[in-house]
Design a protein around this motif. Structure first.
Motif, PDB file in Angstrom:
ATOM      1  N   SER A   1       0.698  -1.295  -0.034  1.00 27.03           N
ATOM      2  CA  SER A   1      -0.046  -0.045   0.017  1.00 27.03           C
ATOM      3  C   SER A   1       0.833   1.300   0.183  1.00 27.03           C
ATOM      4  O   SER A   1       1.851   1.196   0.679  1.00 27.03           O
ATOM      5  CB  SER A   1      -0.899   0.050   1.203  1.00 27.03           C
ATOM      6  N   GLN A   2       0.512   2.149  -0.775  1.00 26.97           N
ATOM      7  CA  GLN A   2       1.147   3.408  -0.578  1.00 26.97           C
ATOM      8  C   GLN A   2       0.564   4.259   0.574  1.00 26.97           C
ATOM      9  O   GLN A   2       1.355   5.099   0.980  1.00 26.97           O
ATOM     10  CB  GLN A   2       0.813   4.517  -1.758  1.00 26.97           C
ATOM     11  N   TYR A   3      -0.142   3.830   1.151  1.00 28.38           N
ATOM     12  CA  TYR A   3      -0.723   4.484   2.685  1.00 28.38           C
ATOM     13  C   TYR A   3       0.074   3.822   3.943  1.00 28.38           C
ATOM     14  O   TYR A   3      -0.197   2.467   3.791  1.00 28.38           O
ATOM     15  CB  TYR A   3      -2.105   4.391   2.744  1.00 28.38           C
ATOM     16  N   ALA A   4       0.234   4.543   4.765  1.00 29.69           N
ATOM     17  CA  ALA A   4       0.805   4.064   5.874  1.00 29.69           C
ATOM     18  C   ALA A   4       0.017   3.069   6.729  1.00 29.69           C
ATOM     19  O   ALA A   4       0.022   2.067   7.226  1.00 29.69           O
ATOM     20  CB  ALA A   4       1.183   5.002   6.910  1.00 29.69           C
ATOM     21  N   SER A   5      -1.487   3.448   6.659  1.00 30.69           N
ATOM     22  CA  SER A   5      -2.562   2.653   7.484  1.00 30.69           C
ATOM     23  C   SER A   5      -2.700   1.438   6.740  1.00 30.69           C
ATOM     24  O   SER A   5      -3.010   0.368   7.290  1.00 30.69           O
ATOM     25  CB  SER A   5      -3.893   3.417   7.239  1.00 30.69           C
ATOM     26  N   GLY A   6      -2.457   1.211   5.299  1.00 31.12           N
ATOM     27  CA  GLY A   6      -2.775   0.060   4.735  1.00 31.12           C
ATOM     28  C   GLY A   6      -1.668  -0.925   5.133  1.00 31.12           C
ATOM     29  O   GLY A   6      -1.868  -2.090   5.146  1.00 31.12           O
TER      30      GLY A   6
END
Length: 177
Positions: free
Chosen positions: A140-145
């Motif tokens: 994921s490009q998102y930290a949460s992902g």
């Protein structure tokens, strides 16, 4: 069959397979940590919840709770938890920690997993849990992902150590690991 972890990707047949494992078990406590279905707010989620509800036997008891460890500990029947990934994401939502460094709230995660493992080990009836198999695609490009994938993997590994069987669902087919 005593304790089984059923994992797989989205729409791989995890829930249906898990339900079939307990089809002849009599009364079952079906523990669901998901958000309540609200067709006005999220019709797609409501349709998913409804499809799960309508195929369950009427003698199964649905327990909607985020405190799945307590629900397992209190159940005096076989238990089906659907799903660990939903429980994890809702727990992080409740803790309000998605944007905080993991080390600052690791204790919340560790404590919740330890409580679940303790309840799991001490339950005297069959237990089946559905979980997500994440991380086989792009990072994921998102930290949460990335955090969700990492923590789901950690929970799955810990649960697998206290299971008699782990089943990977692929295209509706169970692969016994």
């Amino acid at each position: 069959m005593t304790k089984v972890l059923v994992t797989g990707g989205v729409r791989s047949g995890k829930s249906l397979y898990a339900e079939m494992l307990l089809a002849d078990a009599g009364p079952v406590s079906y523990i669901t940590p998901g958000y309540p279905a609200d067709p006005a707010a999220d019709p797609e989620w409501a349709a998913r919840v409804y499809s799960h509800q309508k195929r369950r036997p009427t003698h199964w008891r649905t327990v909607e709770t985020l405190d799945i460890a307590h629900a397992v500990a209190e159940a005096d029947t076989p238990v089906l938890i659907d799903c660990i990934g939903t429980w994890l994401s809702r727990s992080i939502d409740t803790w309000g920690t998605w944007d905080q460094p993991f080390d600052s709230w690791r204790h919340l995660f560790d404590d919740a997993v330890l409580e679940l493992l303790d309840a799991w080990r001490n339950h005297d009836h069959p237990l089946v849990a559905v979980t997500n198999e994440v991380g086989w695609g792009l990072v994921s490009q998102y930290a949460s992902g990335r955090l969700f994938a990492d923590l789901t993997g950690r929970v799955n590994q810990r649960l697998a150590t206290v299971c008699d069987e782990v089943v990977l669902m692929v295209a509706g087919r169970p692969l016994h690991l």
